[in-house]
Scaffold this motif. Structure first.
Motif, mmCIF file in Angstrom:
data_model
loop_
_atom_site.group_PDB
_atom_site.id
_atom_site.type_symbol
_atom_site.label_atom_id
_atom_site.label_comp_id
_atom_site.label_asym_id
_atom_site.label_seq_id
_atom_site.Cartn_x
_atom_site.Cartn_y
_atom_site.Cartn_z
ATOM 1 N N ILE A 155 -87.634 -22.330 40.017
ATOM 2 C CA ILE A 155 -87.663 -23.474 40.940
ATOM 3 C C ILE A 155 -86.653 -24.518 40.493
ATOM 4 O O ILE A 155 -86.528 -24.795 39.316
ATOM 5 N N GLY A 156 -85.960 -25.091 41.463
ATOM 6 C CA GLY A 156 -85.038 -26.160 41.109
ATOM 7 C C GLY A 156 -84.282 -26.656 42.304
ATOM 8 O O GLY A 156 -84.489 -26.189 43.424
ATOM 9 N N VAL A 168 -76.584 -21.821 36.220
ATOM 10 C CA VAL A 168 -77.699 -22.745 36.459
ATOM 11 C C VAL A 168 -78.943 -22.235 35.741
ATOM 12 O O VAL A 168 -79.624 -22.958 35.023
ATOM 13 N N ASP A 205 -77.979 -21.910 31.631
ATOM 14 C CA ASP A 205 -77.582 -23.106 30.885
ATOM 15 C C ASP A 205 -78.455 -24.316 31.181
ATOM 16 O O ASP A 205 -78.464 -25.271 30.426
ATOM 17 N N LEU A 206 -79.140 -24.307 32.320
ATOM 18 C CA LEU A 206 -79.942 -25.483 32.670
ATOM 19 C C LEU A 206 -81.433 -25.196 32.658
ATOM 20 O O LEU A 206 -82.203 -25.854 31.979
ATOM 21 N N ARG A 207 -81.842 -24.174 33.418
ATOM 22 C CA ARG A 207 -83.281 -24.021 33.630
ATOM 23 C C ARG A 207 -84.006 -23.439 32.427
ATOM 24 O O ARG A 207 -85.081 -23.900 32.072
#
Lengths: 348, 348
Positions: free
Chosen positions: A46-47, A72, A75-77
């Motif tokens: 989810i994002g 995404v 590296d982010l979630r």
């Protein structure tokens, strides 16, 4: 109300033998870990960016550096979910240990001057060294937290008769007020209030792999230390005289315990900012569910804290997409009514 | 029996505490509205101060005004009747300097914050003009001996500050709506200073410049979209279609805003829309104009792998705009500088 509760707790403890509810605890730990795994999977899926589950899977197992959606996820979630879990566990266990050791049901790491200390250090960084890399900011925040805690302990133990929970609480309040005033002063003078406010709001949005790699050994080791100390914490929670009477070297345990709290809370806060209420609320929930034995409270707090933080972070990005809502605010929003309810129930 | 009595007391206590909080909140809200009541009693009597140390202030203004040397009374946004001196020489109008310079008026002091001034206006004429703090402390205002104060928001004259300023010099307050639209602000200030003609001419000149730029970029912007991003303190902000350079690019030049902007319902947009790197990964804009306040930061977001997978970045269509340029400001001068930048970058 505070004193009343403490007395009440002590009375409770005297009335009944220290008895945990191991069965409930084991259920919570296993169920909680399963839920945590699910929550982290959800956090990865989810994002703000719309990414299909199959793409998430590919990103994890067939990574293509050309695709932004893969970046995404990776590296982010993923670091965000891992970071939330680590930090949630850290804050909750730090709170549980504080409450046990100081026998103050309202204790949490903020009371040790940690938040305020970190705040001053960050204000100084923002004002005078605006180019400081973020990973270093984290280190400075931790140092600031250590200085704040050092001041609180120094003042708390200076008084004749040594350190008592009440002295520690008072010293914590005084030092926090002073340090907060200093950082607000700096923020006003140099107009870095906004940067600071963002930090105070708290959130896991900015967590990156380098931060995780710094964080996890500290939090991991401290969590294990907390588990090893849990029996001593239970004894301390019965009162210092009781613990000493049973042959415990209370000074040593308290020092070691505070060190663990400092590392857990300090490193968590340096990564996500000051997130209130997890440290206060989660141990209460755990105690409510599994009884007063810290051998169960501490692992349950860790699991529940992680779960709660991961869920809060999912909330932070789904409440008002594509904007981020500060997770700290969400936690307080959900936490306060629940906490009031719990406090009233316990008071009965 | 005893218990229930105690219970009742506690409920009453909680209720009282709630009431107190409510009362405080109400009081805080009510306190702000009084600024408007105190009337702009100060008249043109302060004028005497003007000529002596006028220095750089408004040489051009003198000749213009000579033709029309009359005191006038205007009503400002708060309903104050403000007597504008016939020929104001020492004007303080913080954050409205763009408009003053456009009208050929040199302010007595310029807006500043502890870490800077409006950089882009220094070359346009503000170089060497003394600074005044953004929040207009009355002592500082007095020290400049102004004969006219123009304030860009009612929020700056709250808490009876209006009566303090108006004792120093006639004080004219612009509404937030006027300030938000630089054309309206310029016209209003033109009216206040009796320079309606100049204001009109400046607007026409600006529109002329817009047409020229459009002509030069003929065919180059068709079907393209541009994102204007501001990066500061680990956070990207998307400049809205009605603000600063956004008003120029999207409004005046009619360029398409980026997909991630149009996805946000208009009523949810702010002037500066915080946008996560995750959402940014979906950006399909052809060009990115980036105002980078993180220059030199080694772990800046624009060093991340994810940033580098954004199509416009991959294509090398990112244009970093110097901090000293005007992309985050509004006004005729600011807008023309933005137009020049676009023409320079995309004109070849």
């Amino acid at each position: 109300m505070n004193a009343f509760n403490t007395r009440h707790d002590a009375a409770n403890a005297r009335q009944m033998p220290v008895k945990g509810r191991p069965l409930a605890a084991i259920l919570i730990i296993t169920g909680g870990l399963a839920a945590l795994a699910l929550a982290m999977a959800a956090a990865t899926a989810i994002g703000a960016a719309d990414i299909r589950l199959s793409t998430v899977w590919d990103a994890l197992f067939r990574f293509d550096p050309e695709l932004s959606s893969h970046h995404v996820v990776r590296d982010l979630r993923v670091p965000r979910a891992l970071g939330s879990a680590l930090v949630g566990a850290g804050l909750a266990v730090a709170g549980a240990m504080m409450q046990g050791m100081t026998r103050n049901p309202l204790a949490d790491s903020g009371l040790l001057g940690l938040n305020a200390g970190a705040g001053v250090m960050l204000a100084v960084c923002f004002a005078f060294f605006p180019q400081t890399p973020y990973i270093l900011l984290m280190v400075y925040a931790f140092l600031g937290a250590a200085i704040g805690a050092g001041l609180v302990f120094g003042i708390g133990s200076m008084a004749r008769g040594g350190m008592t929970p009440v002295r520690l609480t008072l010293a914590g309040a005084a030092v926090s007020a002073l340090l907060t005033a200093v950082s607000e002063g700096i923020a006003l003078m140099f107009r870095v209030g906004q940067d600071l406010a963002f930090w105070y709001a708290g959130g896991a949005a900015g967590i990156t792999w380098p931060q995780i790699s710094v964080l996890w050994p500290w939090i991991g080791v401290s969590l294990i230390a907390a588990l090893l100390m849990s029996r001593s914490i239970t004894l301390l929670s019965l009162g210092e005289e009781v613990a000493a009477g049973l042959g415990m070297r209370t000074r040593w345990v308290k020092t070691a315990g505070m060190l663990v709290v400092l590392i857990l809370a300090g490193s968590s806060m340096s990564a996500v900012g000051s997130i209130a209420f997890i440290g206060l609320m989660v141990p209460h929930v755990a105690r409510f569910l599994v009884g007063v034995d810290y051998r169960w409270i501490i692992p349950c707090s860790a699991v529940l804290g992680s779960l709660f933080m991961v869920l809060a972070d999912i909330g932070a990005r789904s409440v008002n997409p594509p904007y981020e809502t500060p997770a700290g605010a969400l936690i307080s929003l959900a936490g306060v009514p629940f906490f009031l309810w719990l406090a009233r129930r316990r008071g009965r | 029996m005893l218990r229930s009595k105690k219970e009742g007391k506690r409920t009453a206590g909680m209720f009282a505490a709630l009431l107190l909080v409510l009362a405080l909140a109400l009081a805080a809200c009510g306190g702000n509205n009084n600024a408007g009541e105190s009337n702009g009693a100060a008249s043109g009597s302060d004028n005497a101060a003007g000529g002596t140390n006028g220095g750089t202030a408004g040489n051009g203004a003198e000749q213009e005004e000579a033709a029309n040397p009359q005191e006038r009374t205007l009503t400002d946004a708060l309903g104050n009747d403000v007597t504008i001196p016939a020929n104001p020489q020492r004007i303080i109008a913080p954050y409205l300097e763009d408009h003053l310079l456009t009208l050929g008026v040199m302010p007595a002091a310029q807006w500043s914050v502890p870490n800077g001034v409006q950089d882009y206006l220094q070359a346009a004429g503000l170089e060497g003009v003394p600074t005044i703090s953004y929040n207009l402390p009355p002592e500082e205002v007095v020290s400049f001996n102004p004969d006219l104060i123009i304030v860009n928001s009612p929020s700056l004259v709250q808490n009876d500050l209006y009566s303090q300023y108006s004792k120093i010099a006639p004080t004219f307050v612009l509404s937030d709506e006027t300030t938000a639209d630089w054309r309206a602000a310029l016209s209003k200030i033109g009216e206040v200073l009796g320079k309606e003609e100049e204001a009109k001419a400046a607007l026409e000149a600006y529109d002329q410049k817009v047409q020229e730029t459009k002509a030069k970029l003929e065919g180059k912007l068709e079907g393209k979209s541009i994102a204007i991003l501001w990066l500061t303190a680990k956070q990207f902000y998307m400049v809205d279609t009605k603000t600063a350079s956004g008003a120029v690019v999207y409004g005046d030049l009619g360029v398409n805003p980026p997909n991630i902007m149009t996805e946000i319902p208009e009523e949810n947009r702010a002037s500066w829309n915080p946008i996560s790197l995750e959402k940014l990964s979906e950006l399909t804009a052809d060009y990115i104009f980036l105002v980078n306040y993180e220059e030199g930061q080694t772990d800046s977001l624009i060093e991340s792998d994810l940033w580098k997978t954004i199509p416009a970045v991959k294509a090398g269509h990112v244009y970093e705009m110097d901090k000293n340029r005007s992309w985050l400001y509004s006004g005729a001068i600011a807008g023309q500088l933005v137009l020049e930048d676009i023409e320079r970058v995309l004109g070849e």
